[in-house]
Scaffold this active site. Sequence first.
Site, PDB file in Angstrom:
ATOM      1  N   GLN A  52      28.956  25.048  20.036  1.00 51.65           N
ATOM      2  CA  GLN A  52      28.641  24.550  18.697  1.00 51.65           C
ATOM      3  C   GLN A  52      27.640  25.487  18.037  1.00 51.65           C
ATOM      4  O   GLN A  52      26.890  26.197  18.721  1.00 51.65           O
ATOM      5  CB  GLN A  52      28.081  23.126  18.750  1.00 51.65           C
ATOM      6  CG  GLN A  52      29.118  22.078  19.142  1.00 51.65           C
ATOM      7  CD  GLN A  52      28.544  20.687  19.255  1.00 51.65           C
ATOM      8  OE1 GLN A  52      27.442  20.488  19.764  1.00 51.65           O
ATOM      9  NE2 GLN A  52      29.296  19.701  18.797  1.00 51.65           N
ATOM     10  N   GLU A  59      25.214  18.146  27.276  1.00 51.09           N
ATOM     11  CA  GLU A  59      24.648  19.080  26.290  1.00 51.09           C
ATOM     12  C   GLU A  59      23.125  19.065  26.317  1.00 51.09           C
ATOM     13  O   GLU A  59      22.507  18.022  26.092  1.00 51.09           O
ATOM     14  CB  GLU A  59      25.109  18.706  24.873  1.00 51.09           C
ATOM     15  CG  GLU A  59      24.539  19.612  23.799  1.00 51.09           C
ATOM     16  CD  GLU A  59      24.821  19.124  22.387  1.00 51.09           C
ATOM     17  OE1 GLU A  59      24.766  19.938  21.458  1.00 51.09           O
ATOM     18  OE2 GLU A  59      25.080  17.908  22.218  1.00 51.09           O
ATOM     19  N   ASP A 112      25.391  24.335  22.660  1.00 51.55           N
ATOM     20  CA  ASP A 112      25.109  24.367  21.227  1.00 51.55           C
ATOM     21  C   ASP A 112      24.099  25.486  20.983  1.00 51.55           C
ATOM     22  O   ASP A 112      22.943  25.401  21.437  1.00 51.55           O
ATOM     23  CB  ASP A 112      24.563  23.010  20.780  1.00 51.55           C
ATOM     24  CG  ASP A 112      24.413  22.907  19.271  1.00 51.55           C
ATOM     25  OD1 ASP A 112      23.953  23.888  18.648  1.00 51.55           O
ATOM     26  OD2 ASP A 112      24.729  21.842  18.708  1.00 51.55           O
ATOM     27  N   GLU A 115      28.639  22.189  13.648  1.00 51.22           N
ATOM     28  CA  GLU A 115      27.820  20.984  13.609  1.00 51.22           C
ATOM     29  C   GLU A 115      26.530  21.275  12.834  1.00 51.22           C
ATOM     30  O   GLU A 115      25.452  21.408  13.403  1.00 51.22           O
ATOM     31  CB  GLU A 115      27.504  20.493  15.030  1.00 51.22           C
ATOM     32  CG  GLU A 115      26.917  19.094  15.048  1.00 51.22           C
ATOM     33  CD  GLU A 115      26.537  18.624  16.438  1.00 51.22           C
ATOM     34  OE1 GLU A 115      26.765  17.444  16.742  1.00 51.22           O
ATOM     35  OE2 GLU A 115      25.995  19.436  17.215  1.00 51.22           O
TER      36      GLU A 115
END
Length: 267
Positions: free
Chosen positions: A206, A143, A178, A242
Site C-alpha cells: 500500500q 500489517e 504499507d 490508501e
Amino acid sequence: MPKFAANLSMLYPELAFMDRFAAAAADGFSAVEYLFPYAFSAADLAAQLKQHQLQQVLFNAPPGDWDAGERGICCLPDRQVEFREGFLKAIDYAKTLGCPRIHVMAGLVPDGIDPERLLATYISNLKWAAEQAGLENIDVLIEPINARDMPGFFLHRQDQAHEIVQAIDAPNLKVQMDLYHCQISEGDLAMKLRQYLPTGRVGHLQIAGVPARHEPDIGEVNYPYLFALIDELGYDGHVGCEYRPKRGAVADGTSDGLGWFKALTWH
C-alpha cells in the site's frame, strides 16, 4: 509498472460508498480494496464489482468496535471467540467477492496485560485464521502500523511482522507492507523492499504520500523510483492506493489528484 487498487474507504469521499466503484473504474482502476464490507450485503458488493469489471483484492476482518476506537482484537486474550466468529464472517464475504486476501488487525495494547500473553494470543489466532482461510485458498495478512497515526498498536515494525510470519510458518500468512507506515516508523524503504519482497512473504503493498497521507506524488517519498524497484524485484501483486485526496470531499477531488496514476498507466 505495478498494478494499482483504489482504496474506496479513502478515495472518492464526496460519493456514497456504492457509487465509488463506478468512479474508480472510470478513472482507470481495475481493482479495489477497502477497510470493511460489513455494512453492505456481499451480494450487493459483488454486483458492483461485476458491473464495473473490478477485482476485489483486499478487505479487513471485523476489528471490534471501530467507532469506539478499537483497532482490531486479534491479540486480545478475552476476545478470541469474537475474533474467530468475525473471521469466519470475513471468509464468507471473501468467497462471495472473489477476494483472495483478508487483513487481520492486531489491536491496541491494553494496560495491565503481560506482552507475552498478547503475543501468544495473537499467534494462536493467526494460526487458526490461516488454517481456516487456507481451506478457501485465501491469504491472511498482518500489517505494521505506525505509532504516530495509531498509538499503542501491537504491530508497528516490518521485522516484527516477518518474525511472527516466519514463526507460524503457514504458507498463506503474509505481511501487508504499507510504505506510508513503514516510512514513518523506520524509513529506508528501498532497502526494506529489497529485503522483504524476495522472501515471498509480502502479500500486498500500500502507498500514500508522507507525511500527510495525501497522493503519493505529494511529500518526501520518491514513489516513481520505488515503483521501478518493485518491478525489478518481481512483485506481481497489487499496490493499494490508501491515501486521503488532498482536495478532500469535493466533486472530482480524487480524480483531479490522479495525475501520478494516469502518467504511469494511461498511454
